[in-house]
Design a protein around this motif. Structure first.
Motif, PDB file in Angstrom:
ATOM      1  N   GLN A   1      41.768  15.077   2.747  1.00 45.61           N
ATOM      2  CA  GLN A   1      40.593  14.924   1.880  1.00 45.61           C
ATOM      3  C   GLN A   1      39.469  14.163   2.590  1.00 45.61           C
ATOM      4  O   GLN A   1      38.297  14.536   2.476  1.00 45.61           O
ATOM      5  CB  GLN A   1      40.990  14.213   0.596  1.00 45.61           C
ATOM      6  N   LEU A   2      39.819  13.116   3.333  1.00 44.80           N
ATOM      7  CA  LEU A   2      38.797  12.323   4.040  1.00 44.80           C
ATOM      8  C   LEU A   2      38.088  13.129   5.115  1.00 44.80           C
ATOM      9  O   LEU A   2      36.877  12.996   5.301  1.00 44.80           O
ATOM     10  CB  LEU A   2      39.440  11.100   4.695  1.00 44.80           C
ATOM     11  N   THR A   3      38.834  13.925   5.868  1.00 44.60           N
ATOM     12  CA  THR A   3      38.215  14.668   6.967  1.00 44.60           C
ATOM     13  C   THR A   3      37.482  15.904   6.471  1.00 44.60           C
ATOM     14  O   THR A   3      36.458  16.280   7.032  1.00 44.60           O
ATOM     15  CB  THR A   3      39.259  15.099   8.014  1.00 44.60           C
ATOM     16  N   ASN A   4      38.058  16.577   5.472  1.00 45.51           N
ATOM     17  CA  ASN A   4      37.427  17.752   4.876  1.00 45.51           C
ATOM     18  C   ASN A   4      37.013  18.779   5.934  1.00 45.51           C
ATOM     19  O   ASN A   4      35.883  19.258   5.957  1.00 45.51           O
ATOM     20  CB  ASN A   4      36.223  17.333   4.022  1.00 45.51           C
ATOM     21  N   PHE A   5      37.952  19.096   6.842  1.00 47.54           N
ATOM     22  CA  PHE A   5      37.701  20.013   7.945  1.00 47.54           C
ATOM     23  C   PHE A   5      38.910  20.937   8.053  1.00 47.54           C
ATOM     24  O   PHE A   5      40.031  20.471   8.242  1.00 47.54           O
ATOM     25  CB  PHE A   5      37.495  19.201   9.230  1.00 47.54           C
ATOM     26  N   VAL A   6      38.693  22.239   7.937  1.00 48.83           N
ATOM     27  CA  VAL A   6      39.797  23.199   7.851  1.00 48.83           C
ATOM     28  C   VAL A   6      40.717  23.138   9.070  1.00 48.83           C
ATOM     29  O   VAL A   6      41.938  23.240   8.940  1.00 48.83           O
ATOM     30  CB  VAL A   6      39.283  24.634   7.593  1.00 48.83           C
ATOM     31  N   HIS A   7      40.168  22.949  10.262  1.00 52.23           N
ATOM     32  CA  HIS A   7      41.003  22.888  11.462  1.00 52.23           C
ATOM     33  C   HIS A   7      41.888  21.643  11.460  1.00 52.23           C
ATOM     34  O   HIS A   7      43.036  21.680  11.892  1.00 52.23           O
ATOM     35  CB  HIS A   7      40.143  22.938  12.737  1.00 52.23           C
ATOM     36  N   PHE A   8      41.343  20.520  10.983  1.00 55.08           N
ATOM     37  CA  PHE A   8      42.138  19.302  10.872  1.00 55.08           C
ATOM     38  C   PHE A   8      43.275  19.499   9.875  1.00 55.08           C
ATOM     39  O   PHE A   8      44.402  19.075  10.114  1.00 55.08           O
ATOM     40  CB  PHE A   8      41.269  18.109  10.449  1.00 55.08           C
ATOM     41  N   THR A   9      42.982  20.140   8.761  1.00 55.48           N
ATOM     42  CA  THR A   9      44.003  20.392   7.739  1.00 55.48           C
ATOM     43  C   THR A   9      45.173  21.162   8.322  1.00 55.48           C
ATOM     44  O   THR A   9      46.336  20.798   8.124  1.00 55.48           O
ATOM     45  CB  THR A   9      43.389  21.165   6.550  1.00 55.48           C
ATOM     46  N   LYS A  10      44.880  22.218   9.072  1.00 54.56           N
ATOM     47  CA  LYS A  10      45.951  23.014   9.691  1.00 54.56           C
ATOM     48  C   LYS A  10      46.745  22.175  10.688  1.00 54.56           C
ATOM     49  O   LYS A  10      47.975  22.251  10.746  1.00 54.56           O
ATOM     50  CB  LYS A  10      45.361  24.245  10.381  1.00 54.56           C
ATOM     51  N   MET A  11      46.048  21.351  11.462  1.00 59.57           N
ATOM     52  CA  MET A  11      46.712  20.529  12.473  1.00 59.57           C
ATOM     53  C   MET A  11      47.610  19.483  11.830  1.00 59.57           C
ATOM     54  O   MET A  11      48.761  19.317  12.222  1.00 59.57           O
ATOM     55  CB  MET A  11      45.671  19.870  13.373  1.00 59.57           C
TER      56      MET A  11
ATOM     57  N   ALA B   1      47.989   8.584   3.835  1.00 59.40           N
ATOM     58  CA  ALA B   1      48.976   9.651   3.706  1.00 59.40           C
ATOM     59  C   ALA B   1      48.315  10.989   4.033  1.00 59.40           C
ATOM     60  O   ALA B   1      47.086  11.114   4.056  1.00 59.40           O
ATOM     61  CB  ALA B   1      49.549   9.665   2.293  1.00 59.40           C
ATOM     62  N   LYS B   2      49.146  11.996   4.262  1.00 57.90           N
ATOM     63  CA  LYS B   2      48.665  13.315   4.691  1.00 57.90           C
ATOM     64  C   LYS B   2      47.573  13.870   3.775  1.00 57.90           C
ATOM     65  O   LYS B   2      46.514  14.285   4.253  1.00 57.90           O
ATOM     66  CB  LYS B   2      49.831  14.302   4.767  1.00 57.90           C
ATOM     67  N   ASP B   3      47.799  13.894   2.488  1.00 59.20           N
ATOM     68  CA  ASP B   3      46.816  14.491   1.579  1.00 59.20           C
ATOM     69  C   ASP B   3      45.498  13.727   1.580  1.00 59.20           C
ATOM     70  O   ASP B   3      44.420  14.327   1.500  1.00 59.20           O
ATOM     71  CB  ASP B   3      47.382  14.585   0.160  1.00 59.20           C
ATOM     72  N   ASP B   4      45.571  12.402   1.691  1.00 60.36           N
ATOM     73  CA  ASP B   4      44.346  11.601   1.769  1.00 60.36           C
ATOM     74  C   ASP B   4      43.620  11.848   3.090  1.00 60.36           C
ATOM     75  O   ASP B   4      42.387  11.859   3.135  1.00 60.36           O
ATOM     76  CB  ASP B   4      44.661  10.118   1.605  1.00 60.36           C
ATOM     77  N   ALA B   5      44.367  12.028   4.170  1.00 59.33           N
ATOM     78  CA  ALA B   5      43.760  12.334   5.472  1.00 59.33           C
ATOM     79  C   ALA B   5      43.000  13.653   5.406  1.00 59.33           C
ATOM     80  O   ALA B   5      41.869  13.762   5.890  1.00 59.33           O
ATOM     81  CB  ALA B   5      44.830  12.385   6.559  1.00 59.33           C
TER      82      ALA B   5
ATOM     83  N   SER C   1      58.859   3.632   4.645  1.00 61.20           N
ATOM     84  CA  SER C   1      59.405   4.993   4.663  1.00 61.20           C
ATOM     85  C   SER C   1      58.377   6.073   4.303  1.00 61.20           C
ATOM     86  O   SER C   1      58.724   7.187   3.955  1.00 61.20           O
ATOM     87  CB  SER C   1      60.655   5.113   3.781  1.00 61.20           C
ATOM     88  N   GLN C   2      57.102   5.734   4.383  1.00 56.76           N
ATOM     89  CA  GLN C   2      56.039   6.716   4.178  1.00 56.76           C
ATOM     90  C   GLN C   2      55.312   6.929   5.504  1.00 56.76           C
ATOM     91  O   GLN C   2      55.093   5.983   6.262  1.00 56.76           O
ATOM     92  CB  GLN C   2      55.048   6.222   3.128  1.00 56.76           C
ATOM     93  N   VAL C   3      54.925   8.165   5.783  1.00 55.10           N
ATOM     94  CA  VAL C   3      54.158   8.481   6.982  1.00 55.10           C
ATOM     95  C   VAL C   3      52.679   8.303   6.654  1.00 55.10           C
ATOM     96  O   VAL C   3      52.184   8.828   5.650  1.00 55.10           O
ATOM     97  CB  VAL C   3      54.443   9.921   7.452  1.00 55.10           C
ATOM     98  N   GLU C   4      51.984   7.553   7.531  1.00 52.25           N
ATOM     99  CA  GLU C   4      50.550   7.347   7.384  1.00 52.25           C
ATOM    100  C   GLU C   4      49.870   7.698   8.698  1.00 52.25           C
ATOM    101  O   GLU C   4      50.407   7.426   9.773  1.00 52.25           O
ATOM    102  CB  GLU C   4      50.238   5.888   7.041  1.00 52.25           C
ATOM    103  N   TYR C   5      48.676   8.280   8.583  1.00 57.60           N
ATOM    104  CA  TYR C   5      47.894   8.699   9.740  1.00 57.60           C
ATOM    105  C   TYR C   5      46.692   7.782   9.928  1.00 57.60           C
ATOM    106  O   TYR C   5      46.069   7.346   8.954  1.00 57.60           O
ATOM    107  CB  TYR C   5      47.410  10.139   9.568  1.00 57.60           C
TER     108      TYR C   5
ATOM    109  N   TRP D   1      35.166  11.011   9.374  1.00 56.79           N
ATOM    110  CA  TRP D   1      36.476  10.419   9.661  1.00 56.79           C
ATOM    111  C   TRP D   1      37.272  11.354  10.550  1.00 56.79           C
ATOM    112  O   TRP D   1      37.231  12.573  10.375  1.00 56.79           O
ATOM    113  CB  TRP D   1      37.248  10.196   8.363  1.00 56.79           C
ATOM    114  N   GLY D   2      38.033  10.787  11.485  1.00 55.83           N
ATOM    115  CA  GLY D   2      38.903  11.602  12.334  1.00 55.83           C
ATOM    116  C   GLY D   2      39.754  10.732  13.236  1.00 55.83           C
ATOM    117  O   GLY D   2      39.548   9.520  13.333  1.00 55.83           O
ATOM    118  N   PRO D   3      40.716  11.338  13.911  1.00 60.43           N
ATOM    119  CA  PRO D   3      41.548  10.605  14.866  1.00 60.43           C
ATOM    120  C   PRO D   3      40.770  10.307  16.142  1.00 60.43           C
ATOM    121  O   PRO D   3      39.730  10.918  16.401  1.00 60.43           O
ATOM    122  CB  PRO D   3      42.693  11.577  15.173  1.00 60.43           C
ATOM    123  N   PRO D   4      41.265   9.396  16.969  1.00 55.52           N
ATOM    124  CA  PRO D   4      40.599   9.153  18.248  1.00 55.52           C
ATOM    125  C   PRO D   4      40.669  10.390  19.145  1.00 55.52           C
ATOM    126  O   PRO D   4      41.722  11.007  19.288  1.00 55.52           O
ATOM    127  CB  PRO D   4      41.376   7.985  18.855  1.00 55.52           C
TER     128      PRO D   4
END
Length: 139
Positions: A118-128, A112-116, A17-21, A33-36
């Protein structure tokens, strides 16, 4: 100055019941780090590119995912070129199926969202990811 366009999927799963990216660690260019995602090739639309790149980089086919077709677009500069990246939200249908990485990546993580963020550390990714996380909350 040139123009670049890329597309990808922000893949998520529901685990206990947790969302993971899904994030992939690049084997080059600072090992970020980033999505495909990848460059749109001539004759491709954004979803076709996202599907191809996901298959190449993570081993997931379009049949492994439920694609939400509302895109999220980000625009920024890379080495003086205008870049547009289009992401689509995609849910992994079998939450236990791990990705099969290509030579372009050295590791993956489901986070999880907050860890994602933190790992990417990119403002555009954060907004997305914040934008899509709200969508998931309403699914």
């Amino acid at each position: 100055m040139g123009k670049e366009r890329s597309a990808g999927f922000l893949i998520f799963r529901r685990s206990n019941s947790q969302v993971e990216y899904l994030l992939l660690k690049a084997s080059e260019m600072g090992m970020h780090w980033g999505p495909p995602k990848g460059h749109v090739e001539p004759g491709e639309d954004d979803i076709t590119t996202a599907a191809r790149e996901t298959r190449e980089e993570a081993g997931y086919s379009i049949d492994d995912l439920y694609i939400h077709k509302e895109p999220y677009k980000m625009h920024y500069k890379v080495r003086e070129n205008d870049k547009t990246v289009v992401y689509f939200l995609a849910e992994l249908l079998d939450a236990k199926k791990d990705p099969q990485l290509s030579h372009e990546h050295t590791a993956f993580r489901w986070v999880a969202k907050d860890d994602a963020i933190q790992l990417t550390n990119f403002v555009h990714f954060t907004k997305m990811v914040n934008h899509f996380n709200e969508k998931i909350d309403n699914l």
